[in-house]
Design a protein around this motif. Structure first.
Motif, PDB file in Angstrom:
ATOM      1  N   GLU A  68       0.863  -1.177   0.000  1.00 26.10           N
ATOM      2  CA  GLU A  68       0.000   0.000   0.000  1.00 26.10           C
ATOM      3  C   GLU A  68       0.902   1.229   0.000  1.00 26.10           C
ATOM      4  O   GLU A  68       1.773   1.367   0.863  1.00 26.10           O
ATOM      5  CB  GLU A  68      -0.914   0.010   1.231  1.00 26.10           C
ATOM      6  CG  GLU A  68      -1.933  -1.117   1.239  1.00 26.10           C
ATOM      7  CD  GLU A  68      -2.784  -1.109   2.495  1.00 26.10           C
ATOM      8  OE1 GLU A  68      -2.305  -0.570   3.526  1.00 26.10           O
ATOM      9  OE2 GLU A  68      -3.908  -1.629   2.459  1.00 26.10           O
ATOM     10  N   ARG A  69       0.683   2.123  -0.955  1.00 29.19           N
ATOM     11  CA  ARG A  69       1.568   3.272  -1.114  1.00 29.19           C
ATOM     12  C   ARG A  69       0.799   4.582  -0.942  1.00 29.19           C
ATOM     13  O   ARG A  69      -0.351   4.693  -1.350  1.00 29.19           O
ATOM     14  CB  ARG A  69       2.228   3.264  -2.496  1.00 29.19           C
ATOM     15  CG  ARG A  69       3.199   2.128  -2.728  1.00 29.19           C
ATOM     16  CD  ARG A  69       3.872   2.274  -4.070  1.00 29.19           C
ATOM     17  NE  ARG A  69       4.880   1.252  -4.306  1.00 29.19           N
ATOM     18  CZ  ARG A  69       5.636   1.191  -5.397  1.00 29.19           C
ATOM     19  NH1 ARG A  69       5.493   2.105  -6.347  1.00 29.19           N
ATOM     20  NH2 ARG A  69       6.528   0.234  -5.548  1.00 29.19           N
ATOM     21  N   TRP A  70       1.482   5.537  -0.365  1.00 36.72           N
ATOM     22  CA  TRP A  70       0.931   6.882  -0.234  1.00 36.72           C
ATOM     23  C   TRP A  70       2.034   7.884  -0.544  1.00 36.72           C
ATOM     24  O   TRP A  70       3.139   7.799  -0.010  1.00 36.72           O
ATOM     25  CB  TRP A  70       0.390   7.124   1.172  1.00 36.72           C
ATOM     26  CG  TRP A  70       0.174   8.581   1.464  1.00 36.72           C
ATOM     27  CD1 TRP A  70       1.015   9.425   2.134  1.00 36.72           C
ATOM     28  CD2 TRP A  70      -0.949   9.375   1.065  1.00 36.72           C
ATOM     29  NE1 TRP A  70       0.487  10.686   2.193  1.00 36.72           N
ATOM     30  CE2 TRP A  70      -0.721  10.692   1.532  1.00 36.72           C
ATOM     31  CE3 TRP A  70      -2.121   9.098   0.365  1.00 36.72           C
ATOM     32  CZ2 TRP A  70      -1.612  11.715   1.324  1.00 36.72           C
ATOM     33  CZ3 TRP A  70      -3.012  10.122   0.151  1.00 36.72           C
ATOM     34  CH2 TRP A  70      -2.773  11.415   0.628  1.00 36.72           C
ATOM     35  N   GLN A  71       1.719   8.822  -1.436  1.00 32.50           N
ATOM     36  CA  GLN A  71       2.680   9.860  -1.772  1.00 32.50           C
ATOM     37  C   GLN A  71       1.955  11.189  -1.879  1.00 32.50           C
ATOM     38  O   GLN A  71       1.007  11.326  -2.658  1.00 32.50           O
ATOM     39  CB  GLN A  71       3.370   9.539  -3.103  1.00 32.50           C
ATOM     40  CG  GLN A  71       4.398  10.581  -3.512  1.00 32.50           C
ATOM     41  CD  GLN A  71       5.073  10.256  -4.829  1.00 32.50           C
ATOM     42  OE1 GLN A  71       4.892   9.186  -5.382  1.00 32.50           O
ATOM     43  NE2 GLN A  71       5.857  11.199  -5.337  1.00 32.50           N
ATOM     44  N   ALA A  72       2.401  12.159  -1.090  1.00 32.65           N
ATOM     45  CA  ALA A  72       1.849  13.515  -1.155  1.00 32.65           C
ATOM     46  C   ALA A  72       2.707  14.367  -2.075  1.00 32.65           C
ATOM     47  O   ALA A  72       3.933  14.231  -2.098  1.00 32.65           O
ATOM     48  CB  ALA A  72       1.790  14.136   0.238  1.00 32.65           C
ATOM     49  N   PHE A  91      -1.764   4.506  -4.029  1.00 32.69           N
ATOM     50  CA  PHE A  91      -1.632   3.384  -4.954  1.00 32.69           C
ATOM     51  C   PHE A  91      -1.581   2.073  -4.173  1.00 32.69           C
ATOM     52  O   PHE A  91      -1.241   2.044  -2.993  1.00 32.69           O
ATOM     53  CB  PHE A  91      -0.347   3.503  -5.774  1.00 32.69           C
ATOM     54  CG  PHE A  91      -0.408   4.470  -6.922  1.00 32.69           C
ATOM     55  CD1 PHE A  91      -0.656   4.032  -8.205  1.00 32.69           C
ATOM     56  CD2 PHE A  91      -0.219   5.827  -6.718  1.00 32.69           C
ATOM     57  CE1 PHE A  91      -0.710   4.919  -9.261  1.00 32.69           C
ATOM     58  CE2 PHE A  91      -0.264   6.724  -7.758  1.00 32.69           C
ATOM     59  CZ  PHE A  91      -0.509   6.265  -9.046  1.00 32.69           C
ATOM     60  N   VAL A  92      -1.870   0.997  -4.878  1.00 33.61           N
ATOM     61  CA  VAL A  92      -1.588  -0.344  -4.375  1.00 33.61           C
ATOM     62  C   VAL A  92      -0.759  -1.063  -5.436  1.00 33.61           C
ATOM     63  O   VAL A  92      -0.990  -0.908  -6.642  1.00 33.61           O
ATOM     64  CB  VAL A  92      -2.861  -1.155  -4.042  1.00 33.61           C
ATOM     65  CG1 VAL A  92      -3.560  -0.572  -2.839  1.00 33.61           C
ATOM     66  CG2 VAL A  92      -3.808  -1.223  -5.229  1.00 33.61           C
ATOM     67  N   ASP A 237      -2.132   8.056  10.027  1.00 35.76           N
ATOM     68  CA  ASP A 237      -1.051   7.159   9.622  1.00 35.76           C
ATOM     69  C   ASP A 237      -0.173   7.775   8.537  1.00 35.76           C
ATOM     70  O   ASP A 237       0.521   7.053   7.815  1.00 35.76           O
ATOM     71  CB  ASP A 237      -1.626   5.830   9.126  1.00 35.76           C
ATOM     72  CG  ASP A 237      -2.323   5.055  10.226  1.00 35.76           C
ATOM     73  OD1 ASP A 237      -1.840   5.122  11.379  1.00 35.76           O
ATOM     74  OD2 ASP A 237      -3.333   4.382   9.937  1.00 35.76           O
ATOM     75  N   GLY A 238      -0.227   9.070   8.395  1.00 40.79           N
ATOM     76  CA  GLY A 238       0.571   9.724   7.377  1.00 40.79           C
ATOM     77  C   GLY A 238      -0.138   9.932   6.068  1.00 40.79           C
ATOM     78  O   GLY A 238       0.414  10.528   5.135  1.00 40.79           O
ATOM     79  N   GLY A 239      -1.376   9.457   5.940  1.00 37.71           N
ATOM     80  CA  GLY A 239      -2.142   9.604   4.718  1.00 37.71           C
ATOM     81  C   GLY A 239      -3.518  10.180   4.979  1.00 37.71           C
ATOM     82  O   GLY A 239      -3.840  10.595   6.106  1.00 37.71           O
ATOM     83  N   TYR A 240      -4.347  10.215   3.950  1.00 42.39           N
ATOM     84  CA  TYR A 240      -5.690  10.783   4.039  1.00 42.39           C
ATOM     85  C   TYR A 240      -6.712   9.782   3.505  1.00 42.39           C
ATOM     86  O   TYR A 240      -6.417   8.974   2.612  1.00 42.39           O
ATOM     87  CB  TYR A 240      -5.790  12.073   3.221  1.00 42.39           C
ATOM     88  CG  TYR A 240      -5.058  13.254   3.827  1.00 42.39           C
ATOM     89  CD1 TYR A 240      -5.746  14.253   4.502  1.00 42.39           C
ATOM     90  CD2 TYR A 240      -3.677  13.365   3.726  1.00 42.39           C
ATOM     91  CE1 TYR A 240      -5.082  15.344   5.050  1.00 42.39           C
ATOM     92  CE2 TYR A 240      -3.001  14.447   4.275  1.00 42.39           C
ATOM     93  CZ  TYR A 240      -3.711  15.432   4.936  1.00 42.39           C
ATOM     94  OH  TYR A 240      -3.051  16.498   5.483  1.00 42.39           O
TER      95      TYR A 240
END
Length: 280
Positions: A68-72, A91-92, A237-240
């Motif tokens: 599981e990916r998160w990028q701001a 993204f996944v 957790d660092g994401g939205y």
């Protein structure tokens, strides 16, 4: 790589191993697996009064991976001086590595002075990766900007992205590779101080890489298709977490194209970029 000497090993041996693995994230993408396994079998033996030795081995691995990916895109400041989400890429990624390997060792030692060893190693692997997600313009890119409903310690933690043109992205990366290595070593010992050694080796690798990116949206080009008002809330957790109004699974709404005009005129006509490399 130093292979085993079946004559030095000195006894008949058969070994078998098998183990499984599981990813606790589950199958994040359709067509992917969250379970795999690794197994191997090997055989070592000696013949002709321990002058001929043989070692054979085979191993297979099927190893899935889920991410599981998160990028701001960043956090610019709004008119109130608070940091707000500039954009996001949730993204996944699902991948599966499949590999087979075969090893063979043939050793001949008719006396204490002379030894001849032939090593053969062959491996074949396929690495299949699928990356799926969305790219969300927020403070940087949304038509109506971002309205804040909750702010904590100078960060907008809840709000609405007005008039967002969301990009649906799908990536496929696949690598196929075959390699073989063959070595033939001959050693003759003349005395305690002198020996003669001859070594011949050959190795070969064939590899094919395929990478493809596709972009989809409600229209081809910025300001063309339908826009969406997205609610967002910081999840700790660092994401939205996002809420939406458009159905991004509806093929009548989301169509293949260049929704934000990121590509060149050529890419606008052919928005899916495909490349292939073959190496020998």
């Amino acid at each position: 790589m130093q292979t085993i000497s079946p004559l030095t090993h000195g006894e008949q041996t058969i070994a078998v191993s098998l183990r499984g693995e599981m990813n606790d994230l589950g199958s994040l993408n359709s067509g992917s697996d969250d379970t795999g396994y690794r197994g191997s079998i090997s055989y070592i033996d000696q013949f002709a009064d321990d002058t001929i030795g043989v070692a054979l081995g085979y191993a297979r691995m099927v190893s899935p991976n889920q991410e599981e990916r998160w990028q701001a895109w960043g956090y610019p400041t709004n008119d109130a001086g608070d940091s707000v989400l500039g954009g996001a890429k949730p993204f996944v990624r699902s991948s599966e590595l499949e590999r087979d390997g075969v090893l063979a060792v043939f050793e001949y030692a008719p006396n204490e002075q002379f030894t001849s060893v032939v090593d053969v190693y062959y491996t074949k692997f396929t690495d299949d990766q699928r990356l799926r997600g969305i790219e969300i313009p927020a403070a940087w890119g949304a038509n109506g900007g971002v309205t804040a409903s909750t702010t904590e310690n100078g960060l907008v933690t809840e709000g609405t992205i007005i008039g967002a043109e969301v990009v649906v992205r799908n990536d496929v990366n696949k690598r196929d590779a075959d390699s073989i290595s063959i070595g033939w070593n001959n050693k003759y010992t003349i005395n305690d101080n002198w020996s003669v050694e001859a070594d011949i080796a050959m190795s070969k690798v064939d590899r094919t890489d395929i990478g493809m990116e596709t972009y989809s949206g409600t229209g081809r080009g910025t300001g063309v298709g339908a826009v969406d008002d997205l609610g967002f809330a910081y999840n700790g957790d660092g994401g939205y977490d996002f809420t939406h109004n458009l159905d991004y699974s509806d093929p009548d709404v989301i169509k293949l194209g260049d929704p934000l005009g990121w590509g060149s005129p050529l890419c606008a006509k052919h928005p899916g970029r495909l490349y292939q490399q073959t190496r020998n």
